[in-house]
Enzyme design. Structure first.
Site, PDB file in Angstrom:
ATOM      1  N   GLY A  27      73.695  77.786  82.295  1.00 25.47           N
ATOM      2  CA  GLY A  27      72.473  78.566  82.428  1.00 25.47           C
ATOM      3  C   GLY A  27      72.627  79.653  83.483  1.00 25.47           C
ATOM      4  N   GLU A  36     100.273  90.044  75.985  1.00 27.12           N
ATOM      5  CA  GLU A  36     101.369  89.743  75.051  1.00 27.12           C
ATOM      6  C   GLU A  36     101.004  90.065  73.594  1.00 27.12           C
ATOM      7  OE1 GLU A  36     103.874  89.291  76.584  1.00 27.12           O
ATOM      8  OE2 GLU A  36     103.545  88.100  78.361  1.00 27.12           O
TER       9      GLU A  36
END
Length: 401
Positions: free
Chosen positions: A355, A379
């Site tokens: 929250g 990558e």
């Protein structure tokens, strides 16, 4: 030991290594990671600890002072380290890519010169393909090496070097037209050079400058830099493997190791996000009971755990495929794609479970929320992985009509 992300068929040695690394992560990394990350401070004490554990030599053969372990062992260690702090796994990733490339493609002199000191952690590696205008198109590299007597002269600007400042050895991919006539395919006229340099920023050797750290949203602590080559002179014996024109293939071989690493990092970050989410869900109460007792939260936890398990299984499969000596670009691409996407989703679900507190820098999930996006592009982007996967599938399932 947690129920999720277990790996069947490990040896006693592998289990002992993983237990040692996990203990180190729990005691030495997790308690300080968020504070160091907020300060963007290089984790020198953690790196020194990894050096003492011998982790910088994990995959380097025993004859060069390393532990001679498999890619699977390495990937599982990376998963544990990323669970603690992803930046630390980045510090060892490029080091291992360079060590792997030396082991697979280096001359005997290059192996003898570099690998023992890399195994000890006295030399740490970085590798460099990308350039400011390059993106995912490696064939568009403009940095160039020109033969001049017994030396090569390198010029060009490289980008996104992980460990660019703290490393003392950089494997760099440049164009080298010498011996390759005009019209040669771009990937056949590229060469990998091994650059030794002083750690730090500024001019780190004549003709080579590391300007400074690039400021990033996440993935802090580890230094990410540019590299400028302006008349950098290197002897011919610093061509990886001793022959020009093979750099693209050497780098792609290393990137396959790197993609398994990124998949492992995604698994580790996702596992930590799940741990944080499932713990907070049992501590936080609303409407008279822990939010973990609400069906909506249980559904989230179920989805998160399933994604952690699926990503881990694909990462392990890709590592084992590479260890077997078989081609694994399909498996590595799938693992990297799935693990990075699932990592983003699991981290976001843990963030939602927290929250409003998830938005606070006092909670660890805030750091993970900024770190996960790097895995989507590191990558090779998700789109690049899907191209690789699609092409390989068409090779495997070619219709004979």
């Amino acid at each position: 030991m947690a129920r999720l992300a277990q790996t069947a068929g490990l040896t006693d040695v592998q289990q002992e290594i993983l237990s040692t690394v996990r203990d180190f992560v729990d005691k030495e990394i997790i308690p300080v990671a968020t504070e160091l990350e907020h300060r963007d401070e290089y984790p020198q004490a953690i790196v020194d600890g990894l050096k003492e554990l011998g982790l910088f030599g994990l995959m380097i053969p025993e004859e060069y002072g390393g532990l001679g372990e498999s890619l699977l062992t390495y990937a599982l260690c990376v998963e544990e380290i990323a669970r603690g702090w992803m930046s630390v796994s980045g510090i060892i990733n490029t080091h291992f890519i360079v060590a792997y490339m030396l082991k697979q493609h280096g001359t005997q002199e290059q192996k003898d010169h570099f690998l023992p000191r890399m195994a000890a952690g006295d030399i740490r590696g970085a590798f460099s393909m990308s350039e400011p205008g390059l993106g995912s198109d490696v064939s568009a590299i403009t940095s160039k090496a020109v033969k001049d007597g017994d030396e090569y002269v390198l010029n060009g600007q490289k980008m996104w070097l992980t460990n660019g400042g703290t490393s003392s050895l950089v494997a760099v991919l440049v164009r080298s037209d010498e011996g390759h006539p005009e019209g040669t395919a771009p990937h056949k006229s590229m060469t990998t050079f091994l650059i030794e340099k002083e750690p730090g920023f500024g001019e780190v050797r004549p003709g080579l400058t590391i300007p400074g750290k690039i400021e990033k949203m996440g993935y802090k602590g580890v230094d990410t830099t540019e590299m400028i080559m302006d008349g950098l002179r290197l002897p011919a014996d610093r061509v990886l493997g001793g022959v020009t024109g093979r750099g693209f293939y050497q780098m792609m071989d290393g990137v396959e190791v790197g993609r398994v690493n990124v998949a492992a990092r995604g698994c580790g970050v996702a596992q930590r996000a799940f741990e944080l989410g499932v713990r907070y869900a049992q501590q936080r109460h609303t409407f008279g009971k822990a939010i973990a007792q609400h069906q909506a939260i249980q559904f989230k936890l179920a989805e998160m755990a399933t994604k952690v398990e699926a990503a881990h299984a694909m990462m392990v499969n890709a590592a084992r495929k590479k260890d077997s000596g078989e081609r694994n670009d399909l498996e590595a691409g799938m693992a990297k794609y799935l693990a990075s996407e699932y990592c983003k989703e699991v981290v976001e679900d843990a963030f939602r479970i927290h929250g409003g507190y998830g938005f606070s820098k006092e909670y660890e999930i805030e750091r993970l929320y900024r770190e996960a996006p790097m895995l989507l592009i590191g990558e090779g982007t998700a789109e690049i992985q899907k191209m690789i996967i699609g092409r390989r599938l068409l090779e495997e399932y070619r219709f004979q009509g």
